[in-house]
Design an enzyme around this catalytic site. Structure first.
Site, PDB file in Angstrom:
ATOM      1  N   LYS A 118       0.833  -1.135  -0.147  1.00  0.00           N
ATOM      2  CA  LYS A 118       0.103  -0.085   0.063  1.00  0.00           C
ATOM      3  C   LYS A 118       0.874   1.337   0.096  1.00  0.00           C
ATOM      4  O   LYS A 118       1.449   1.499   1.108  1.00  0.00           O
ATOM      5  CB  LYS A 118      -0.977  -0.115   1.269  1.00  0.00           C
ATOM      6  CG  LYS A 118      -2.052   1.005   1.015  1.00  0.00           C
ATOM      7  CD  LYS A 118      -2.546   1.742   2.409  1.00  0.00           C
ATOM      8  CE  LYS A 118      -1.870   2.996   2.725  1.00  0.00           C
ATOM      9  NZ  LYS A 118      -1.517   3.995   1.825  1.00  0.00           N
ATOM     10  N   GLU A 122       9.837   1.525  10.609  1.00  0.00           N
ATOM     11  CA  GLU A 122      10.725   2.699  10.253  1.00  0.00           C
ATOM     12  C   GLU A 122       9.967   4.073  10.539  1.00  0.00           C
ATOM     13  O   GLU A 122       9.243   4.185   9.725  1.00  0.00           O
ATOM     14  CB  GLU A 122      11.495   2.409   8.899  1.00  0.00           C
ATOM     15  CG  GLU A 122      12.809   2.919   8.783  1.00  0.00           C
ATOM     16  CD  GLU A 122      12.601   4.276   8.202  1.00  0.00           C
ATOM     17  OE1 GLU A 122      12.446   5.340   9.050  1.00  0.00           O
ATOM     18  OE2 GLU A 122      12.543   4.584   7.321  1.00  0.00           O
ATOM     19  N   CYS A 155      12.999  11.184   7.100  1.00  0.00           N
ATOM     20  CA  CYS A 155      13.366  10.858   8.401  1.00  0.00           C
ATOM     21  C   CYS A 155      14.510  10.588   8.976  1.00  0.00           C
ATOM     22  O   CYS A 155      14.840  10.657   9.911  1.00  0.00           O
ATOM     23  CB  CYS A 155      12.685   9.502   8.807  1.00  0.00           C
ATOM     24  SG  CYS A 155      12.900   8.169   7.479  1.00  0.00           S
ATOM     25  N   GLU A 176      10.232  16.222  14.777  1.00  0.00           N
ATOM     26  CA  GLU A 176      10.739  16.636  13.429  1.00  0.00           C
ATOM     27  C   GLU A 176      10.080  17.591  12.841  1.00  0.00           C
ATOM     28  O   GLU A 176       8.789  17.508  12.568  1.00  0.00           O
ATOM     29  CB  GLU A 176      10.335  14.833  12.685  1.00  0.00           C
ATOM     30  CG  GLU A 176      11.453  14.219  12.285  1.00  0.00           C
ATOM     31  CD  GLU A 176      10.772  12.907  11.607  1.00  0.00           C
ATOM     32  OE1 GLU A 176      11.512  12.455  10.780  1.00  0.00           O
ATOM     33  OE2 GLU A 176       9.893  12.332  11.888  1.00  0.00           O
TER      34      GLU A 176
END
Ligand code: ADP
Length: 517
Positions: free
Chosen positions: A211, A286, A320, A417
């Site tokens: 997906k 992750e 990331c 972040e």
């Protein structure tokens, strides 16, 4: 068959007031060319068939640089996901029984096809994701490298023979594929996040339901088309997209899906981890990072500036592993800030198809608003903008490359972040303080240090609570090294010889009565 409805937006150049006009027109011709390409698909892939959603619903894929509609893709949900799981489950038996060499050959062919369509895939990535074409072409090579690497690694899934404790026994360890894998991927690397999951999965005999992000499904579909062309049998690789929570729930609920592999936000990762408990699935995650980039006073300034620039501004700060906190020794803080500013102000912002552009748009309006709110928070607590600090005059979701000084550890810019082109500079005095600041987060994916002291390199690398450490280097991802985080940045490793273990079960076989006649 199944070639997309290709909804090229009818925009006249006079309707593009804030857009880079020549570039927008160029994109429309790139898009038109891609439409006729043999890799362009805009339907889901289930059991080797290109299919629409069962109720015909679609969703639009937009170009973040211009707002143009590139294509409509099916808005799928539980029903299509269950069909895809059934196809993957059916294909599992024959695919897993092929020899490793046979699977390896299919993957190698897939790699070759990806590389021979590098230009088109790169253009597709730039169109739907926005990153500069050069960077997008880099992603194609990087993404393909996982298929090549795991095509080779397929042949090295060795088991063990264990010395037995009884004379009439023989003990073996077999490595077998976990089964059907559900792979959920984000928009920031539309190709590479898929290949580094699907490569090892297929190599060792698993089948997959992928997906991709609804923001960037076209690259995934093109890669899947190439997989079919490479001779990967129907059902081995399926692609569905649409209602993300429904698709995720169907993957989690199915006892046939034995593994979920996910790259994306920590919040969604935690949901998937909890959801996997219901059927006790294997899971690899992750998730987000909050990468520190420590610049010591013994660092080579040019190396540090170049390294931090690469670590921060790749993909406009939307990875990331992007440097999220630049932690600089107070002895070189001003000097570094000045040299860094000079480098950052040369970064050309614009449409990814424009020559020389190195900073594309952010993925959507929500991403820009997040950057703005983080910056507002920092400014209200005493930080200063020394470069950029606002939306770019190009409009859309373009944002100026930004440097913020006097950032403190309690500011959102340091705690979470930012996922945008904003470099916050923090200060430290001692090595211990730098390590403490770096580790003061729930995240633990990538960290970077800049120093010319060898002892310090080892000391600090070992003290950092991170899965990856770059020393005097801002770009460290490669298919041959293990990628993954500690703490709340995730579970498991992708790439390298370790990456295939995520898709393998160990089976112990005890062979008894060796001496019986
Ligand atoms: P990002 O903020 O980077 O888009 P997300 O975690 O929201 O990160 O998205 C990463 C991937 O997870 C995308 O493919 C997205 O569609 C998918 N996703 C989002 N929510 C869910 C969910 N509840 N279940 C399964 N997948 C999800």
């Amino acid at each position: 068959m199944g070639v997309a409805r290709f909804a090229l937006c009818k925009i006249s150049s006079s309707l593009l007031p804030r857009m880079h006009r020549p570039s927008a027109l160029r994109q429309m011709s790139v898009a038109a060319d891609l439409k006729n390409s043999t890799i362009f698909r805009s339907q889901g892939l289930i059991g080797g068939q290109w299919v629409a959603a069962h109720d015909g619903k679609t969703l639009q894929v937009n170009n973040p640089s211009t707002g143009e509609i590139i294509a409509d893709v099916p808005f799928m949900g539980r029903r299509e996901t269950n069909d895809a799981i059934s196809s993957a489950y059916e294909a599992l038996n024959s695919w897993s029984k092929l020899t490793a060499t046979e699977r390896s050959k299919c993957l190698r062919k897939w790699y070759d096809l990806i590389m021979s369509h590098k230009e088109e895939l790169g253009q597709l990535i730039t169109l739907e994701q926005g990153k500069p074409l050069k960077e997008a072409l880099g992603e194609v090579s990087y993404g393909a490298s996982f298929i090549e690497f795991f095509a080779e690694e397929a042949k090295r899934v060795y088991g063990d023979i264990i010395p037995a404790t009884l004379a009439d026994r023989r003990l073996f360890v077999l490595k077998q594929p976990v089964g059907v894998v559900g792979a959920i991927t984000p928009w920031n690397f539309p190709l590479a996040m898929i290949t580094r999951k699907v490569g090892p999965a297929l190599a060792c005999g698993c089948t997959a339901v992928v997906k991709p992000s609804e923001l960037t499904p076209l690259t995934a579909l093109a890669a899947a088309e190439l997989a079919l062309q490479a001779g990967i049998p129907p059902g081995v690789l399926n692609v569905v997209m649409g209602n993300a929570p429904d698709i995720g729930d169907a993957l989690l609920a199915s006892p046939q899906v034995r593994k979920i592999t996910f790259t994306g936000s920590t919040a969604v990762g935690k949901k998937l981890m909890a959801g996997a408990a219901g059927t006790v699935k294997r899971i690899s995650l992750e998730l987000g990072g909050n990468a520190p980039c420590i610049v010591f006073d013994d660092a080579d300034l040019d190396v540090a500036v170049k390294g931090v620039l690469a670590a921060k501004f790749r993909n406009s700060g939307q990875t990331c592993v992007c440097a999220n906190r630049v932690i600089v020794h107070e002895g070189i803080y001003e000097k570094f800030a000045e040299a860094f500013s000079k480098a950052v102000q040369n970064l050309q912002v614009g449409d990814g198809f424009t020559e020389g552009v190195v900073q594309g748009p952010l993925i959507n309006e929500a991403a820009v608003q997040k950057v703005e709110s983080f910056l507002q928070d920092a400014l209200s607590k005493g930080a200063k903008v020394i470069l950029g600090g606002k939306r770019h005059s190009l409009g859309m979701t373009f944002y100026e490359p930004t440097i913020v000084t006097d950032v403190k550890t309690d500011m959102l810019l340091a705690r979470e972040e930012v996922f945008g082109p904003v470099a916050p500079l923090l200060r430290f005095i001692t090595e211990e303080e730098a390590i403490r600041i770096a580790n003061d987060t729930n995240a633990g994916l990538a960290a970077y240090i800049f120093t010319s002291n060898v002892q310090r390199t080892w000391r600090v690398s070992e003290a950092l609570e991170y899965g990856l450490v770059g020393v005097n280097e801002g770009i460290i991802s490669t298919e041959v090294a293990p990628f993954g985080g500690v703490k709340q940045s995730g579970l498991g490793r992708e790439g390298s010889k370790y990456g295939i273990d995520e898709y393998l079960e160990l089976k112990y076989v005890c062979l008894g009565d060796m001496n019986r006649k």
